[in-house]
Design an enzyme around this catalytic site. Structure first.
Site, PDB file in Angstrom:
ATOM      1  N   CYS A   1      71.285  67.940  52.253  1.00 35.90           N
ATOM      2  CA  CYS A   1      69.873  67.704  51.943  1.00 35.90           C
ATOM      3  C   CYS A   1      69.420  66.512  52.784  1.00 35.90           C
ATOM      4  O   CYS A   1      70.126  66.094  53.700  1.00 35.90           O
ATOM      5  CB  CYS A   1      69.643  67.509  50.445  1.00 35.90           C
ATOM      6  SG  CYS A   1      70.331  65.997  49.727  1.00 35.90           S
TER       7      CYS A   1
ATOM      8  N   ARG B   1      70.092  66.517  45.657  1.00 37.64           N
ATOM      9  CA  ARG B   1      70.419  67.940  45.646  1.00 37.64           C
ATOM     10  C   ARG B   1      71.806  68.265  46.165  1.00 37.64           C
ATOM     11  O   ARG B   1      72.563  69.012  45.536  1.00 37.64           O
ATOM     12  CB  ARG B   1      69.380  68.722  46.456  1.00 37.64           C
ATOM     13  CG  ARG B   1      67.981  68.607  45.907  1.00 37.64           C
ATOM     14  CD  ARG B   1      66.948  69.181  46.842  1.00 37.64           C
ATOM     15  NE  ARG B   1      66.834  68.329  48.039  1.00 37.64           N
ATOM     16  CZ  ARG B   1      66.130  68.664  49.112  1.00 37.64           C
ATOM     17  NH1 ARG B   1      65.495  69.814  49.164  1.00 37.64           N
ATOM     18  NH2 ARG B   1      66.054  67.836  50.137  1.00 37.64           N
TER      19      ARG B   1
ATOM     20  N   ASP C   1      62.983  68.860  46.194  1.00 38.40           N
ATOM     21  CA  ASP C   1      63.622  67.548  46.179  1.00 38.40           C
ATOM     22  C   ASP C   1      63.173  66.771  44.947  1.00 38.40           C
ATOM     23  O   ASP C   1      62.026  66.323  44.879  1.00 38.40           O
ATOM     24  CB  ASP C   1      63.262  66.778  47.447  1.00 38.40           C
ATOM     25  CG  ASP C   1      64.082  65.524  47.627  1.00 38.40           C
ATOM     26  OD1 ASP C   1      64.694  65.060  46.632  1.00 38.40           O
ATOM     27  OD2 ASP C   1      64.119  65.003  48.753  1.00 38.40           O
TER      28      ASP C   1
END
Length: 163
Positions: free
Chosen positions: A8, A14, A123
């Site tokens: 990420c 994440r 996100d």
């Protein structure tokens, strides 16, 4: 050894969540000796920092411990033998391709999900929603593990986690 690196932006929300979730699934399937699961960020902004408190909270609620720290994705990640680079969103895919060129097994995580129409894992650093991200990550990781098991003709010792 099968290498899976989740990617990420900052490697604190994440991708460490996905790393921890897949590792738990791999362990439950009795395949831990055949996998190396890791995570990294396209940026180095948070290098050395622990996972976001929201990520750690959600993982803890599901009985998963995560003790890793953030790092930036490296050339060795994208060129690992039997390696999979699993990006959380389209921006991560584009950033990886811009930095490293063609990557043989680069996939967005939700390509493997079966219970959502989402394309990108949002996100939660900016928006919260760590519980929703966990549900997407779990769905994607289940599909990814099933894909890898089929592709490499692996024999899990437990099937419960693969449903």
């Amino acid at each position: 050894m099968i290498h899976v690196t989740f990617v990420c932006l900052g490697n604190i929300c994440r991708s460490p969540m996905a790393e921890a979730v897949l590792q738990q699934m791999v362990n439950a399937a009795g395949l831990a000796d055949q996998f190396m699961v890791d995570s990294a960020g396209t940026s180095g902004w948070h290098a050395g920092e622990p996972a976001h408190s929201g990520t750690r909270r959600v993982l803890s609620q599901h009985g998963i411990t995560y003790r890793g720290s953030a790092r930036q994705v490296a050339w060795s990640d994208v060129r690992a033998e039997n390696g999979y680079i699993i990006a959380m969103d389209g921006h991560n895919v584009a950033d990886l391709q811009e930095r490293f060129g063609s990557i043989a097994r680069l996939y967005p995580l939700l390509e493997f999900a079966s219970e959502t129409d989402e394309v990108d894992v949002p996100d939660p650093y900016y928006t919260g929603g760590f519980d929703y991200v966990y549900s997407l990550v779990s769905d994607g990781c289940r599909g990814l593990l099933n894909h890898i098991i089929a592709e490499h003709v692996l024999q899990p010792t437990a099937h419960v986690i693969l449903k």
